[in-house]
Write an enzyme that holds these catalytic residues in place. Structure first.
Site, mmCIF file in Angstrom:
data_model
loop_
_atom_site.group_PDB
_atom_site.id
_atom_site.type_symbol
_atom_site.label_atom_id
_atom_site.label_comp_id
_atom_site.label_asym_id
_atom_site.label_seq_id
_atom_site.Cartn_x
_atom_site.Cartn_y
_atom_site.Cartn_z
ATOM 1 N N GLY A 14 1.104 -0.732 0.019
ATOM 2 C CA GLY A 14 -0.812 0.081 -0.386
ATOM 3 C C GLY A 14 0.871 1.260 0.370
ATOM 4 O O GLY A 14 0.461 1.804 0.747
ATOM 5 N N THR A 15 1.737 1.270 -0.536
ATOM 6 C CA THR A 15 2.869 2.479 -0.321
ATOM 7 C C THR A 15 2.179 3.722 -1.579
ATOM 8 O O THR A 15 2.037 4.918 -1.969
ATOM 9 C CB THR A 15 4.063 1.589 -1.258
ATOM 10 N N ARG A 67 -15.867 -15.465 -7.844
ATOM 11 C CA ARG A 67 -15.923 -14.158 -8.056
ATOM 12 C C ARG A 67 -16.149 -13.868 -7.933
ATOM 13 O O ARG A 67 -16.340 -12.779 -7.501
ATOM 14 C CB ARG A 67 -15.186 -14.676 -9.607
ATOM 15 N N ILE A 94 -7.813 -10.575 -10.793
ATOM 16 C CA ILE A 94 -8.440 -10.717 -11.859
ATOM 17 C C ILE A 94 -10.299 -10.123 -11.340
ATOM 18 O O ILE A 94 -10.386 -10.778 -10.529
ATOM 19 C CB ILE A 94 -7.848 -11.885 -12.810
ATOM 20 N N ASN A 109 -6.642 2.315 -12.589
ATOM 21 C CA ASN A 109 -5.251 1.636 -12.015
ATOM 22 C C ASN A 109 -3.875 1.817 -12.501
ATOM 23 O O ASN A 109 -3.661 2.371 -13.118
ATOM 24 C CB ASN A 109 -5.535 -0.479 -12.792
ATOM 25 N N HIS A 111 0.224 0.729 -13.629
ATOM 26 C CA HIS A 111 0.804 -0.531 -13.982
ATOM 27 C C HIS A 111 2.309 -0.409 -14.071
ATOM 28 O O HIS A 111 2.624 0.914 -14.082
ATOM 29 C CB HIS A 111 -0.173 -1.014 -14.696
ATOM 30 N N GLU A 145 -10.292 -6.475 -20.863
ATOM 31 C CA GLU A 145 -8.746 -6.871 -20.678
ATOM 32 C C GLU A 145 -7.881 -6.643 -19.874
ATOM 33 O O GLU A 145 -8.124 -5.733 -19.061
ATOM 34 C CB GLU A 145 -8.575 -6.418 -22.165
ATOM 35 N N ASP A 147 -5.516 -4.982 -17.595
ATOM 36 C CA ASP A 147 -4.109 -4.182 -17.916
ATOM 37 C C ASP A 147 -3.870 -3.221 -19.242
ATOM 38 O O ASP A 147 -3.230 -2.870 -20.293
ATOM 39 C CB ASP A 147 -2.354 -4.556 -17.698
ATOM 40 N N GLU A 176 5.407 6.048 -9.174
ATOM 41 C CA GLU A 176 3.842 5.643 -9.442
ATOM 42 C C GLU A 176 3.131 6.685 -7.963
ATOM 43 O O GLU A 176 2.487 7.632 -7.986
ATOM 44 C CB GLU A 176 4.188 4.140 -8.726
HETATM 45 C C1 GRF Z 1 3.279 -1.416 -7.934
HETATM 46 O O1 GRF Z 1 4.387 -1.709 -8.411
HETATM 47 C C2 GRF Z 1 2.294 -0.913 -8.904
HETATM 48 O O2 GRF Z 1 1.839 -0.386 -10.015
HETATM 49 C C3 GRF Z 1 1.587 -2.373 -8.928
HETATM 50 O O3 GRF Z 1 1.252 -3.122 -7.364
HETATM 51 C C4 GRF Z 1 2.399 -2.471 -6.917
HETATM 52 C C5 GRF Z 1 1.862 -1.587 -5.299
HETATM 53 O O4 GRF Z 1 2.553 -1.468 -4.590
HETATM 54 N N1 GRF Z 1 0.326 -2.284 -9.656
HETATM 55 P P1 GRF Z 1 2.285 -0.736 -3.004
HETATM 56 O O5 GRF Z 1 1.640 -1.622 -2.646
HETATM 57 O O6 GRF Z 1 1.344 0.107 -3.769
HETATM 58 O O7 GRF Z 1 3.150 -1.012 -2.479
#
Ligand code: GRF
Length: 217
Positions: A14-15, A67, A94, A109, A111, A145, A147, A176
């Site tokens: 969760g960073t 699911r 998913i 999202n 990625h 789909e 990503d 990020e």
């Molecule tokens: C990140 O690298 C993000 O791009 C990917 O999962 C990771 C999550 O990291 N989808 P965090 O839990 O936010 O630290």
């Protein structure tokens, strides 16, 4: 100011959630986190949310028959918290097309690659293995789909000679954390919208400088 209500979905550390929490404490930030949902009971992100006084809910996928019922529970939880934008932040399940379509253009999202390259897992290792000169990260609206979906923001990071999966992950994670709150701000302030397969922007200078790696002397 009426703030956009976020539902952040996580599975782990969760960073990125933390970056959103830190942005949301600013008075003039146009969004607030209404709920954090994890599919894993032990996710560190749940602690981060609790520490910030945010509703932190575990919807454990292992306790559901299928699911669809797992996703129904998440959907209900998001609705109960009046969520306007779902932010997937390291959510490692998913999602069925049904769920994704219910949140069409209201779910994003992050990625860790320059999409549409390197969808799926182990993006950094694969980029290093291929010898590409840039890795990066992408924030996009979610489509059924994996990503896939209109791209909101990307950061490109040069891959050095001595790069390892961990060193590249750390460099990219830094971007990020910068980008996620910025992308949410763009949406909350109505400066980005989806048109067909692309995002279109209002009042944003898209003319940033290009990057070359290795640098030309
Ligand atoms: C990140 O690298 C993000 O791009 C990917 O999962 C990771 C999550 O990291 N989808 P965090 O839990 O936010 O630290």
């Amino acid at each position: 100011m009426r703030k956009l209500k976020l539902g952040v979905m996580i599975s782990g550390s969760g960073t990125n959630l933390q970056a959103l929490i830190d942005a949301c404490v600013q008075k003039d930030y146009p969004a607030q986190i209404a709920v954090v949902i994890s599919n894993r009971p032990g996710a560190k992100g749940l602690e981060r949310a609790k520490d910030a006084g945010i509703d932190a809910i575990c919807v454990d996928h292992t306790t559901y028959d299928d699911r669809a019922s797992f996703e129904d529970a998440i959907h209900q939880c998001l609705k109960d918290h009046d969520v306007g934008l779902v932010c997937l932040a390291g959510f490692m399940r998913i999602l069925n097309a049904d769920f994704v379509n219910r949140w069409k253009d209201r779910m994003i999202n992050i990625h860790p690659s320059l999409l549409p390259s390197y969808k799926g897992l182990h993006t950094h290792a694969r980029a290093i293995e291929d010898g590409v000169r840039f890795g990066g990260c992408t924030i996009h609206f979610v489509r059924p789909e994996m990503d896939d979906g209109p791209i909101i923001m990307q950061a490109a990071v040069p891959i050095s000679e001595a790069e390892t999966e961990d060193s590249l992950a750390a460099k990219i994670l830094h971007y990020e954390h910068e980008m996620y709150p910025t992308a949410v701000r763009l949406i909350a302030e109505g400066n980005v919208r989806v048109s067909a397969r692309k995002c279109v922007f209002k009042d944003i200078d898209l003319d940033t400088a290009g990057l070359i790696s290795p640098a030309i002397k």
